[in-house]
Structures are given as C-alpha cells and as structure tokens.
Design an enzyme around this catalytic site. Sequence first.
Site, PDB file in Angstrom:
ATOM      1  N   PHE A  12       0.820  -1.376   0.057  1.00 30.60           N
ATOM      2  CA  PHE A  12      -0.050   0.094  -0.016  1.00 30.60           C
ATOM      3  C   PHE A  12       0.893   1.151   0.000  1.00 30.60           C
ATOM      4  O   PHE A  12       1.335   1.645   0.956  1.00 30.60           O
ATOM      5  CB  PHE A  12      -1.038  -0.206   1.107  1.00 30.60           C
ATOM      6  CG  PHE A  12      -1.779   1.216   1.174  1.00 30.60           C
ATOM      7  CD1 PHE A  12      -3.016   1.149   0.398  1.00 30.60           C
ATOM      8  CD2 PHE A  12      -1.567   2.383   1.776  1.00 30.60           C
ATOM      9  CE1 PHE A  12      -3.905   2.312   0.267  1.00 30.60           C
ATOM     10  CE2 PHE A  12      -2.444   3.707   1.754  1.00 30.60           C
ATOM     11  CZ  PHE A  12      -3.323   3.536   0.967  1.00 30.60           C
TER      12      PHE A  12
ATOM     13  N   ASP B 222       9.567   3.089   1.854  1.00 31.66           N
ATOM     14  CA  ASP B 222       8.144   4.007   1.992  1.00 31.66           C
ATOM     15  C   ASP B 222       8.050   3.660   3.377  1.00 31.66           C
ATOM     16  O   ASP B 222       7.442   2.885   4.081  1.00 31.66           O
ATOM     17  CB  ASP B 222       7.304   3.196   1.025  1.00 31.66           C
ATOM     18  CG  ASP B 222       5.808   3.953   1.512  1.00 31.66           C
ATOM     19  OD1 ASP B 222       5.729   4.751   2.511  1.00 31.66           O
ATOM     20  OD2 ASP B 222       4.798   4.032   0.721  1.00 31.66           O
TER      21      ASP B 222
ATOM     22  N   LYS C  47       2.761  11.314   6.836  1.00 26.59           N
ATOM     23  CA  LYS C  47       1.688  11.265   7.817  1.00 26.59           C
ATOM     24  C   LYS C  47       2.205  11.996   9.279  1.00 26.59           C
ATOM     25  O   LYS C  47       1.910  12.990   9.546  1.00 26.59           O
ATOM     26  CB  LYS C  47       1.594   9.723   8.172  1.00 26.59           C
ATOM     27  CG  LYS C  47       0.829   9.170   7.110  1.00 26.59           C
ATOM     28  CD  LYS C  47       0.121   7.648   7.461  1.00 26.59           C
ATOM     29  CE  LYS C  47      -0.502   7.070   6.212  1.00 26.59           C
ATOM     30  NZ  LYS C  47      -1.621   7.830   6.031  1.00 26.59           N
TER      31      LYS C  47
END
Length: 405
Positions: free
Chosen positions: A147, A232, A261
């Site tokens: 993801f 990531d 984030k």
Amino acid sequence: MTAPARPRTSEQLIRAEEPVLAHNYHPLPVVVARAEGSWVEDVEGNRYLDMLAGYSALNFGHRHPALVEAAHRQLDRLTLTSRAFHNDRLAEFAERLAALTGLDMVLPMNTGAEAVESGIKVARKWAYDVKGVPEGRATIVVAAENFHGRTTTIVGFSTDETARAGFGPFTPGFKVVPYNDLAALEAAVDDTTAAVLIEPIQGEAGVIVPDDGYLAGVRELTRRAGCLFVADEIQSGLGRTGRTLAVEHEDVLPDVLLLGKALGGGIVPVSAVVGRREVLGVLRPGEHGSTFGGNPLAAAVGTAVVELLETGEFQRRAAELGVLLRDGLTDLTGRGVTGFRARGLWAGVDVDPALGTGREISERLMREGVLVKDTHGSTIRLAPPLTITAEELRSALGALEKVLV
C-alpha cells in the site's frame, strides 16, 4: 424565512454527509468534535481512546502542545509563498530532517501519495541520467500486498482489486514480487531496474513484519545490482516502531526514504522524499514541483516534529510500551485472537472469524469507547499515539478482551 436547523447529533451529521460527500470511505459511526492527547470526543460528549492515531499521522497525539505552538507562531507570520520564492523556515526543516535520517537532501511535498509519486519520478530520472538505462525502459520492483497510496500510477501496481478495479489503464514499468522473498526479488531485478520500492513493514496488509535479515538482504541486493533501495516509511517511520525509522531495526540505510503522515504532526499535511545527494541531485528546475510543498507553515510544524524526535523520547516510549502491547496480545492469543504481528506501538491482530469481521470487532470496540480500524477480513490494526500511557494501553487491551472473550 427561517434558516433550516443545522444538524447537531452524530446521527443527524452522518445523514447530512450522505448526499453531499463522495462515498470513498466507510467510517465508523462516530462524529469527532474535539480531541486532546490520546482521546477524542464526539458531538454528544462521549469520549473514546484513539487506538488508530490517524494511521500514524498522529504519532504525537492530538494537539501536541509543542506542535500547536509552532503552528500558532507561524500563522502569525507567514503561511505560503509557493516555491517561486525562498522562505525563512525551509532550510532549517530540510537540514534537520536530513540529519535525523542520515541522508543528504530533502524534496518537500504534502501527502504520502505525492511522496511516493515523487520517489518514482526521481528513481526513473536517476536510472536514465546515472545508471544509463535506455529512455523509457526503466522498471521498478514492488511487493505484493503493498500500500503506497491511491493515485492511478500507484494503484496500477497494487494487488488489491478493490483499489485497482475500474481505474485502468495503468502506468507500465512495475514488477510485482512476493513480499519477504529475497529469491523472488533477485530474480526480478535486471539491468532495467531503477529501484526496489517496499514498505519495511506492510501496514495496510495487516502490519506484516518481514523476517529478520530481509531488509538487510534488500539493501545488499540493490547495492550489488546497481539500483536504488526506496523505503516507504510513511506509516512505519518517525518513532512508530520504537526506532526513528523501521529500517533501523536492521541497521539499514536506503538510498531514498519516503516520509509523511506523522511529519505533519496531525496539523498540516507534510511529506518528503529524503535521499542521497547523487539521487535527488538529478532534479532540475521545472522537472518537478508543488505549490504547497515546503510552505512555511508546513516547514515550521515539520521542524517541531523533528525536534520531538531528536530527543529520542518517543522512540523509547514506543519500544517500552510495545512490550506491554505484545504481552497483552500474547495473553489474548487463543482467546479470540488467532495471531498477531507487532513492532513497537503497532500491531495487526487477527481475530477468530467466528467472532466477527474486522469491521464488526471495530464497531464493538467503539461501543466500549475504543477506536480502531479493520484492514482485511477479520484483522484489526492497533496504532495508538506514542503519547499513550501504560494505563490507557491496558484499558484498550481490556476492552479488546471484553469484546472477544
């Protein structure tokens, strides 16, 4: 004419959203109005312990005083210039973020998906300019069940049909291999490979922690093959796993890090591509950009986030409380929990399907005053703010026991 009454209750507000909001999310039926630390409060005044923390965007809790203060100070001075001009906050942010990660240069963006898209562009440009891959031939190897975001390029190399179906045609140039499989990865890498792009821990897949040695193996394989290792760390990074970065558990330094984030402190969207100078140095003016990327408000908040991480306090808290989380889940294994994977304050918990789906378990926990979110099937994820106390964490585990046992 009297204006219609505005909706006030949770039920009224949820109904009001239905005709005007695109249905791209299926949120739990709680309407949050206020928040502080590890707790949120709905419009009726009910309080909930937040065990999701905005998918790690709220690593430092809701409205952390140092981050709110940094935002307030900057709001009174300057919020946006675009990158058409310099601003007085960006250099410090980039310098301190690079030092925190052990890399050289920073490309500031806004969202996690933007960071991934930027990383893809940089890797391809590096492959053509530095590695010498023929134009238009560069490939990037990714992992199944990944993801990395929801743009059309990214969902094109997803293996989640819900994310892919109906959004093609997709961008070519990606090879998908099983996660945690070095042999498959080595077989996929060739002279056209610009980069291997992976999550050090796969979050959306259910907090999948790879075998010891996998990340070190990826680093060694990419070094031998002459391609980039792009990690990531948008969900796994910035203290979540008990280290600043998840790759640090194997003493690995990728060529490129993708961050987001928690970098915005739960206040503004902030993301970044951080990399070696010879990689990010391939970009020239006009080849990539963002109106809001690196804006003064984002840089001020991002710098305050880096300051919090420089103390090491939050990494230590995640490591220490992670033991409590793991012990609590171990105690529930065989008593409603069929298995779990955890690192620091992050866990994917597999619930006996006979007890309900992940969504159903999340709804039951909501009624007990604890907010979590499902991933797939009967798996839920736990990712509380790193500011959570031991007492609060025990309370959340007690609520989970109550809905399962």
